[in-house]
Design a protein around this motif. Structure first.
Motif, mmCIF file in Angstrom:
data_model
loop_
_atom_site.group_PDB
_atom_site.id
_atom_site.type_symbol
_atom_site.label_atom_id
_atom_site.label_comp_id
_atom_site.label_asym_id
_atom_site.label_seq_id
_atom_site.Cartn_x
_atom_site.Cartn_y
_atom_site.Cartn_z
ATOM 1 N N HIS A 181 51.201 -78.860 87.228
ATOM 2 C CA HIS A 181 49.829 -78.740 87.733
ATOM 3 C C HIS A 181 49.019 -77.777 86.870
ATOM 4 C CE1 HIS A 181 50.772 -80.819 91.543
ATOM 5 N NE2 HIS A 181 51.950 -80.219 91.426
ATOM 6 N N GLU A 182 47.840 -78.226 86.495
ATOM 7 C CA GLU A 182 46.893 -77.331 85.836
ATOM 8 C C GLU A 182 46.238 -76.445 86.892
ATOM 9 O OE1 GLU A 182 44.485 -78.827 82.281
ATOM 10 O OE2 GLU A 182 44.808 -80.645 83.464
ATOM 11 N N VAL A 183 46.110 -75.181 86.567
ATOM 12 C CA VAL A 183 45.442 -74.214 87.446
ATOM 13 C C VAL A 183 44.389 -73.495 86.612
ATOM 14 C CG1 VAL A 183 45.746 -72.260 89.011
ATOM 15 C CG2 VAL A 183 47.607 -73.913 88.717
ATOM 16 N N ALA A 184 43.250 -73.225 87.203
ATOM 17 C CA ALA A 184 42.169 -72.588 86.452
ATOM 18 C C ALA A 184 41.390 -71.625 87.339
ATOM 19 C CB ALA A 184 41.224 -73.647 85.876
ATOM 20 N N SER B 285 46.802 -61.749 85.659
ATOM 21 C CA SER B 285 47.824 -61.955 84.630
ATOM 22 C C SER B 285 48.697 -63.180 84.865
ATOM 23 C CB SER B 285 48.727 -60.722 84.540
ATOM 24 O OG SER B 285 49.368 -60.480 85.792
ATOM 25 N N LYS B 286 48.558 -63.835 86.036
ATOM 26 C CA LYS B 286 49.343 -65.032 86.332
ATOM 27 C C LYS B 286 48.507 -66.008 87.152
ATOM 28 C CE LYS B 286 53.648 -62.300 86.878
ATOM 29 N NZ LYS B 286 54.488 -62.801 85.782
ATOM 30 N N LEU B 287 48.811 -67.294 87.011
ATOM 31 C CA LEU B 287 48.235 -68.336 87.854
ATOM 32 C C LEU B 287 49.377 -69.114 88.488
ATOM 33 C CD1 LEU B 287 45.352 -69.714 85.578
ATOM 34 C CD2 LEU B 287 45.147 -68.118 87.488
ATOM 35 N N ILE C 67 56.795 -66.337 93.263
ATOM 36 C CA ILE C 67 56.297 -65.085 93.847
ATOM 37 C C ILE C 67 55.688 -65.437 95.193
ATOM 38 C CG2 ILE C 67 54.759 -63.119 93.600
ATOM 39 C CD1 ILE C 67 54.875 -63.445 90.616
ATOM 40 N N GLY C 68 56.306 -64.931 96.250
ATOM 41 C CA GLY C 68 55.870 -65.356 97.575
ATOM 42 C C GLY C 68 56.127 -66.844 97.743
ATOM 43 N N GLN C 69 55.074 -67.601 97.987
ATOM 44 C CA GLN C 69 55.199 -69.056 98.168
ATOM 45 C C GLN C 69 54.623 -69.841 96.995
ATOM 46 O OE1 GLN C 69 53.179 -68.016 101.978
ATOM 47 N NE2 GLN C 69 54.225 -69.826 102.774
ATOM 48 N N TRP C 70 54.345 -69.159 95.889
ATOM 49 C CA TRP C 70 53.690 -69.802 94.755
ATOM 50 C C TRP C 70 54.529 -69.708 93.490
ATOM 51 C CZ3 TRP C 70 51.201 -67.579 98.747
ATOM 52 C CH2 TRP C 70 50.139 -68.286 99.333
ATOM 53 N N ARG C 71 54.575 -70.816 92.731
ATOM 54 C CA ARG C 71 55.192 -70.840 91.411
ATOM 55 C C ARG C 71 54.166 -70.330 90.407
ATOM 56 N NH1 ARG C 71 60.726 -71.344 91.462
ATOM 57 N NH2 ARG C 71 61.247 -72.510 93.343
ATOM 58 N N MET C 72 54.495 -69.235 89.705
ATOM 59 C CA MET C 72 53.524 -68.550 88.860
ATOM 60 C C MET C 72 53.913 -68.612 87.386
ATOM 61 S SD MET C 72 51.636 -67.444 91.417
ATOM 62 C CE MET C 72 50.454 -66.401 90.571
ATOM 63 N N VAL C 73 52.905 -68.690 86.535
ATOM 64 C CA VAL C 73 53.112 -68.616 85.084
ATOM 65 C C VAL C 73 52.227 -67.510 84.519
ATOM 66 C CG1 VAL C 73 53.802 -71.015 84.803
ATOM 67 C CG2 VAL C 73 51.379 -70.410 84.653
ATOM 68 N N ASP C 74 52.699 -66.883 83.443
ATOM 69 C CA ASP C 74 51.934 -65.832 82.793
ATOM 70 C C ASP C 74 50.762 -66.418 82.017
ATOM 71 O OD1 ASP C 74 53.632 -63.765 83.664
ATOM 72 O OD2 ASP C 74 54.994 -64.083 81.975
ATOM 73 N N ILE C 75 49.678 -65.670 81.956
ATOM 74 C CA ILE C 75 48.530 -66.021 81.133
ATOM 75 C C ILE C 75 48.114 -64.789 80.336
ATOM 76 C CG2 ILE C 75 47.683 -67.776 82.743
ATOM 77 C CD1 ILE C 75 45.554 -65.691 83.625
ATOM 78 N N THR C 76 47.293 -64.999 79.324
ATOM 79 C CA THR C 76 46.668 -63.862 78.673
ATOM 80 C C THR C 76 45.760 -63.194 79.700
ATOM 81 O OG1 THR C 76 46.699 -64.979 76.524
ATOM 82 C CG2 THR C 76 45.180 -63.120 76.780
ATOM 83 N N PRO C 77 45.960 -61.919 79.979
ATOM 84 C CA PRO C 77 45.187 -61.280 81.053
ATOM 85 C C PRO C 77 43.676 -61.447 80.876
ATOM 86 C CG PRO C 77 46.982 -59.860 80.352
ATOM 87 C CD PRO C 77 46.933 -60.991 79.367
ATOM 88 N N VAL D 215 51.316 -75.013 85.362
ATOM 89 C CA VAL D 215 52.545 -74.632 86.062
ATOM 90 C C VAL D 215 53.501 -75.819 85.958
ATOM 91 C CG1 VAL D 215 53.563 -73.877 88.237
ATOM 92 C CG2 VAL D 215 51.230 -73.175 87.637
ATOM 93 N N PRO D 216 54.687 -75.662 85.366
ATOM 94 C CA PRO D 216 55.574 -76.800 85.149
ATOM 95 C C PRO D 216 56.258 -77.285 86.424
ATOM 96 C CG PRO D 216 56.656 -74.784 84.452
ATOM 97 C CD PRO D 216 55.239 -74.413 84.816
ATOM 98 N N ALA D 217 56.724 -78.530 86.371
ATOM 99 C CA ALA D 217 57.486 -79.088 87.486
ATOM 100 C C ALA D 217 58.827 -78.372 87.611
ATOM 101 C CB ALA D 217 57.697 -80.577 87.274
ATOM 102 N N GLY D 218 59.449 -78.544 88.783
ATOM 103 C CA GLY D 218 60.767 -77.969 89.006
ATOM 104 C C GLY D 218 60.707 -76.508 89.407
ATOM 105 N N THR D 219 61.758 -75.782 89.067
ATOM 106 C CA THR D 219 61.889 -74.377 89.464
ATOM 107 C C THR D 219 61.807 -73.435 88.266
ATOM 108 O OG1 THR D 219 64.306 -74.532 89.333
ATOM 109 C CG2 THR D 219 63.291 -74.975 91.485
#
Length: 209
Positions: free
Chosen positions: A75-78, A59-61, A101-111, A92-96
């Protein structure tokens, strides 16, 4: 005949209402040690995984934020199948802005569902932030595990399928929202249903004598 149908229906009901445990968390839960590369390298790197005996839902990358102070670039993640079929992707956008989550910046995706017993590559373009390599990867979520080679890469601008083997590059990560695994109580419930049918059958036979 009617009794056999009753037992089948009872077992199905037990199976439907049996509890199921769901795993939820990062594919890899931590990273330590290793080295940080330069920020100006055009390269896609990947974390390679093997899904366990049950499907998992992603559900997130995310992208690794080594100081937890925000990313210098977006950064694009796939996620790709092992042979290069694109499953899903996100930026995943720049900044904060993105959730940490943990050590990773996460964005929601369509599951999306990753199939049981299949290998996948979770990759990202690292240009603009330091890439990490050759460190210690913390525990994997119980629903997945490592596969050889553990990571991949390919040089070049943009996001590309990282088909070449790498020694260990772990900037990309994903979040598992669910993985259906029967709990011991589920198995116990099904067993009790079966035993109930046996007991009733014996009681019926005794009454007929």
């Amino acid at each position: 005949m009617r009794f056999s149908i009753f037992c089948v229906v009872l077992t199905v009901i037990c199976g439907v209402f049996a509890p199921v445990s769901g795993s939820a968390g990062l594919v890899i839960q931590s990273f330590s040690g290793g080295s940080n590369g330069v920020t100006n390298i055009h390269q896609t790197t990947s974390l390679n995984i093997l899904v366990g005996s049950n499907d998992v839902v992603i559900s997130k990358l995310g992208f690794y934020d080594h100081n937890a102070d925000g990313l210098l670039a977006s950064h694009e993640v796939a996620i790709w199948t092992w042979t290069g079929g694109l499953v899903t992707s996100a930026t995943v956008p720049a900044g904060t802005v993105a959730e940490l989550i943990g050590q990773w910046r996460m964005v929601d995706i369509t599951p999306v569902t990753l199939n049981a017993n299949q290998k996948y590559r979770i990759g990202t373009q690292v240009f603009g932030d330091r890439y990490i390599f050759n460190g210690f990867v913390g525990p994997f979520d119980p629903a997945v595990g490592p596969v050889a080679p553990r990571s991949g890469y390919i040089n070049g601008p943009g996001l590309n399928f990282p088909a070449s083997d790498a020694s260990g590059r772990y900037n990309a990560n994903a979040f598992i929202s669910t993985s259906s695994v029967p709990e011991p109580s589920s198995i116990l419930l099904l067993g009790l249903c079966a035993l109930g049918c046996v007991a009733i059958r014996r009681q019926r036979k005794g009454a007929l004598r």
